[in-house]
Scaffold this active site. Structure first.
Site, PDB file in Angstrom:
ATOM      1  N   CYS A   1      -8.200 -20.900 -10.111  1.00  0.00           N
ATOM      2  CA  CYS A   1      -6.863 -21.212 -10.622  1.00  0.00           C
ATOM      3  C   CYS A   1      -6.670 -22.684 -10.984  1.00  0.00           C
ATOM      4  CB  CYS A   1      -5.838 -20.763  -9.602  1.00  0.00           C
ATOM      5  SG  CYS A   1      -6.174 -19.074  -9.057  1.00  0.00           S
TER       6      CYS A   1
ATOM      7  N   HIS B   1       0.264 -23.156 -12.327  1.00  0.00           N
ATOM      8  CA  HIS B   1      -0.537 -21.935 -12.279  1.00  0.00           C
ATOM      9  C   HIS B   1       0.373 -20.766 -11.913  1.00  0.00           C
ATOM     10  CE1 HIS B   1      -3.249 -18.854 -11.109  1.00  0.00           C
ATOM     11  NE2 HIS B   1      -3.045 -19.019  -9.815  1.00  0.00           N
TER      12      HIS B   1
ATOM     13  N   ASN C   1      -1.376 -12.605 -12.750  1.00  0.00           N
ATOM     14  CA  ASN C   1      -2.129 -13.829 -12.456  1.00  0.00           C
ATOM     15  C   ASN C   1      -3.531 -13.679 -13.061  1.00  0.00           C
ATOM     16  OD1 ASN C   1      -3.833 -15.729 -11.265  1.00  0.00           O
ATOM     17  ND2 ASN C   1      -2.815 -15.653  -9.286  1.00  0.00           N
TER      18      ASN C   1
HETATM   19  C1  LIG Z   1       1.266 -12.497  -0.763  1.00  0.00           C
HETATM   20  C2  LIG Z   1       2.539 -13.218  -0.330  1.00  0.00           C
HETATM   21  C3  LIG Z   1       3.652 -12.941  -1.386  1.00  0.00           C
HETATM   22  C4  LIG Z   1       3.017 -12.680   1.004  1.00  0.00           C
HETATM   23  O1  LIG Z   1       4.138 -13.443   1.444  1.00  0.00           O
HETATM   24  P1  LIG Z   1       4.307 -13.870   2.984  1.00  0.00           P
HETATM   25  O2  LIG Z   1       5.611 -14.604   3.117  1.00  0.00           O
HETATM   26  O3  LIG Z   1       3.079 -14.614   3.352  1.00  0.00           O
HETATM   27  O4  LIG Z   1       4.318 -12.523   3.783  1.00  0.00           O
HETATM   28  P2  LIG Z   1       5.314 -11.284   3.790  1.00  0.00           P
HETATM   29  O5  LIG Z   1       4.457 -10.160   4.249  1.00  0.00           O
HETATM   30  O6  LIG Z   1       6.539 -11.636   4.588  1.00  0.00           O
HETATM   31  O7  LIG Z   1       5.705 -11.018   2.287  1.00  0.00           O
HETATM   32  C5  LIG Z   1       6.865 -11.525   1.675  1.00  0.00           C
HETATM   33  C6  LIG Z   1       7.380 -10.500   0.693  1.00  0.00           C
HETATM   34  O8  LIG Z   1       6.412 -10.279  -0.370  1.00  0.00           O
HETATM   35  C7  LIG Z   1       6.018  -8.894  -0.405  1.00  0.00           C
HETATM   36  N1  LIG Z   1       4.571  -8.894  -0.642  1.00  0.00           N
HETATM   37  C8  LIG Z   1       3.627  -9.242   0.233  1.00  0.00           C
HETATM   38  N2  LIG Z   1       2.423  -9.117  -0.320  1.00  0.00           N
HETATM   39  C9  LIG Z   1       2.621  -8.672  -1.579  1.00  0.00           C
HETATM   40  C10 LIG Z   1       1.750  -8.338  -2.651  1.00  0.00           C
HETATM   41  N3  LIG Z   1       0.429  -8.459  -2.559  1.00  0.00           N
HETATM   42  N4  LIG Z   1       2.291  -7.903  -3.812  1.00  0.00           N
HETATM   43  C11 LIG Z   1       3.627  -7.758  -3.931  1.00  0.00           C
HETATM   44  N5  LIG Z   1       4.513  -8.088  -2.957  1.00  0.00           N
HETATM   45  C12 LIG Z   1       4.002  -8.517  -1.794  1.00  0.00           C
HETATM   46  C13 LIG Z   1       6.364  -8.338   0.966  1.00  0.00           C
HETATM   47  O9  LIG Z   1       6.627  -6.954   0.868  1.00  0.00           O
HETATM   48  C14 LIG Z   1       7.600  -9.136   1.326  1.00  0.00           C
HETATM   49  O10 LIG Z   1       8.727  -8.566   0.683  1.00  0.00           O
HETATM   50  P3  LIG Z   1      10.190  -8.520   1.437  1.00  0.00           P
HETATM   51  O11 LIG Z   1      10.620  -9.978   1.534  1.00  0.00           O
HETATM   52  O12 LIG Z   1      11.025  -7.726   0.486  1.00  0.00           O
HETATM   53  O13 LIG Z   1       9.925  -7.882   2.753  1.00  0.00           O
HETATM   54  C15 LIG Z   1       2.315 -14.725  -0.136  1.00  0.00           C
HETATM   55  O14 LIG Z   1       1.493 -14.921   0.988  1.00  0.00           O
HETATM   56  C16 LIG Z   1       1.724 -15.377  -1.333  1.00  0.00           C
HETATM   57  O15 LIG Z   1       2.387 -15.569  -2.327  1.00  0.00           O
HETATM   58  N6  LIG Z   1       0.443 -15.775  -1.211  1.00  0.00           N
HETATM   59  C17 LIG Z   1      -0.312 -16.350  -2.290  1.00  0.00           C
HETATM   60  C18 LIG Z   1      -0.993 -15.252  -3.021  1.00  0.00           C
HETATM   61  C19 LIG Z   1      -1.388 -15.642  -4.415  1.00  0.00           C
HETATM   62  O16 LIG Z   1      -0.584 -15.741  -5.298  1.00  0.00           O
HETATM   63  N7  LIG Z   1      -2.656 -15.882  -4.618  1.00  0.00           N
HETATM   64  C20 LIG Z   1      -3.178 -16.148  -5.889  1.00  0.00           C
HETATM   65  C21 LIG Z   1      -4.177 -17.229  -5.861  1.00  0.00           C
HETATM   66  S1  LIG Z   1      -3.470 -18.804  -6.099  1.00  0.00           S
END
Ligand SMILES: CC(C)(COP(=O)(O)OP(=O)(O)OC[C@H]1O[C@@H](n2cnc3c(N)ncnc32)[C@H](O)[C@@H]1OP(=O)(O)O)[C@@H](O)C(=O)NCCC(=O)NCCS
Length: 335
Positions: free
Chosen positions: A114, A261, A291
């Site tokens: 990324c 990104h 993404n």
């Molecule tokens: C995946 C991610 C959204 C999870 O969030 P978190 O705060 O760590 O954990 P939570 O389990 O509380 O998830 C938050 C919300 O996102 C949702 N969520 C979690 N993983 C998800 C996924 N893979 N796809 C869609 N929604 C997701 C959850 O259901 C939750 O929703 P709610 O608030 O309605 O209950 C977060 O960790 C993130 O954005 N990580 C980076 C991932 C990424 O973009 N990577 C790409 C490389 S840069």
């Protein structure tokens, strides 16, 4: 004398996975929830025999057909990919031939995710400003879908395949301004395809296992520790933005458009609020493609240009961050 982006085009493969399809695979989420959290409606997925070079070829061909620029003047080809066609030769060599670029053209692949587009800008600027090249074709192309397990709900909603082509040329004034880069390899295992290299060969008939969140994958699949990536990003991105502004002696108010990104909307909104950036200056442009790793920034730039958000003279900050961990930020003056 400097280096500037002359044009950007992108290509997305034909097959599409929408949120209704994902919601039927992961019934704990509805199509509406998936869109609200990720900001993504559709992702494009490469066909079985469609590789990163095929996507990059299409993106570059679109650009070279649209822009009145003689391809014989391209004297460096940079390809950023983590899903190359082969271990060797470098996929950039295949593309030099397929695109009909001159044999006097340098060509290489670099393996970044990324942060790849910002690193590519940095390399292209260095090549041009040190007089080693005058026109660099920067290609970013990824097919993460080939690494993802179909039942891994941590990655399936987020990633899509795609490629972008960016033509960077020598200009009297520089359009690619200051850049800052960063690396913290302590995060190497948080976004990884563990097998397939020389450390751990691909495991034939590897069994899929479910993790504590109910996502399935084998050792041959992409693994993402979402919460760790989230925590890293919230810490690394504000500091790289500050470093870049300090280096360029600018304040955030002097930036017209921020293109980060496009990881997912949930994370981008956290970053935007933490940095105090107004929503109208902050591009979120991933609903149609998800993404796409190193191509998200050029895709968002192209879309912002097409929508009239980017105008000649606009001051743009681009920020890439992710797998590695690796990150970078740069300033552009839009032509
Ligand atoms: C995946 C991610 C959204 C999870 O969030 P978190 O705060 O760590 O954990 P939570 O389990 O509380 O998830 C938050 C919300 O996102 C949702 N969520 C979690 N993983 C998800 C996924 N893979 N796809 C869609 N929604 C997701 C959850 O259901 C939750 O929703 P709610 O608030 O309605 O209950 C977060 O960790 C993130 O954005 N990580 C980076 C991932 C990424 O973009 N990577 C790409 C490389 S840069």
């Amino acid at each position: 004398m400097g280096a500037s982006i002359l044009a950007i085009d992108y290509h997305l493969p034909a097959a599409v996975v929408d949120n209704t399809e994902l919601a039927s695979a992961f019934p704990e989420w509805s199509a509406e929830q998936l869109e609200a959290k990720t900001g993504i409606v559709t992702r494009h997925i490469a066909a079985e025999k469609e590789c990163a070079s095929d996507l990059a070829f299409e993106a570059a061909s679109t650009l070279l057909a649209r822009v009145p620029f003689d391809r014989r003047k391209v004297d460096f080809l940079l390809l950023c990919t983590q899903s190359p066609d082969y271990f060797l030769p470098t996929t950039a060599c295949l593309l030099q031939d397929r695109l009909g670029l001159p044999v006097t053209c340098g060509a290489l692949d670099f393996n970044l995710g990324c942060s790849g587009f910002v690193y590519g800008l940095s390399l292209a600027k260095g090549l041009i400003e040190s007089h080693q090249a005058s026109a660099v074709l920067l290609l970013t192309a990824e097919t993460y879908s080939k690494f993802m397990h179909p039942l891994d709900k941590s990655v399936q909603p987020i990633f899509g395949d795609g490629a972008a082509a960016t033509l960077i040329v020598e200009t009297p004034e520089t359009g690619i301004g200051e850049l800052v880069l960063g690396t913290d390899g302590r995060g190497w295992s948080n976004l990884i395809v563990p097998t397939g290299g020389t450390r751990n060969p691909t495991v034939v008939d590897a069994a899929a296992e479910a993790d504590s969140q109910g996502s399935c994958r084998t050792v041959n699949n992409l693994y993402m520790n979402g919460p760790e990536i989230f925590a890293f990003t919230l810490q690394a991105v504000p500091s790289v933005v500050e470093r870049l502004l300090a280096k360029a002696r600018l304040t955030a108010n002097q930036i017209d458009v921020f293109v980060f990104h496009q990881a997912n909307k949930y994370m981008l909104e956290h970053l935007r609020k933490k940095l105090g950036i107004a929503p109208e200056k902050f591009v979120i442009s991933m609903s149609h493609c998800g993404n796409t790793v190193s191509s998200t920034i050029p895709i968002a730039l192209r879309d912002a240009e097409a929508n009239g958000l980017l105008k000649s003279g606009s001051k743009v900050m681009v920020v890439g961050f992710g797998v590695g961990y690796s990150w970078g930020a740069g300033l552009l003056t839009w032509r």
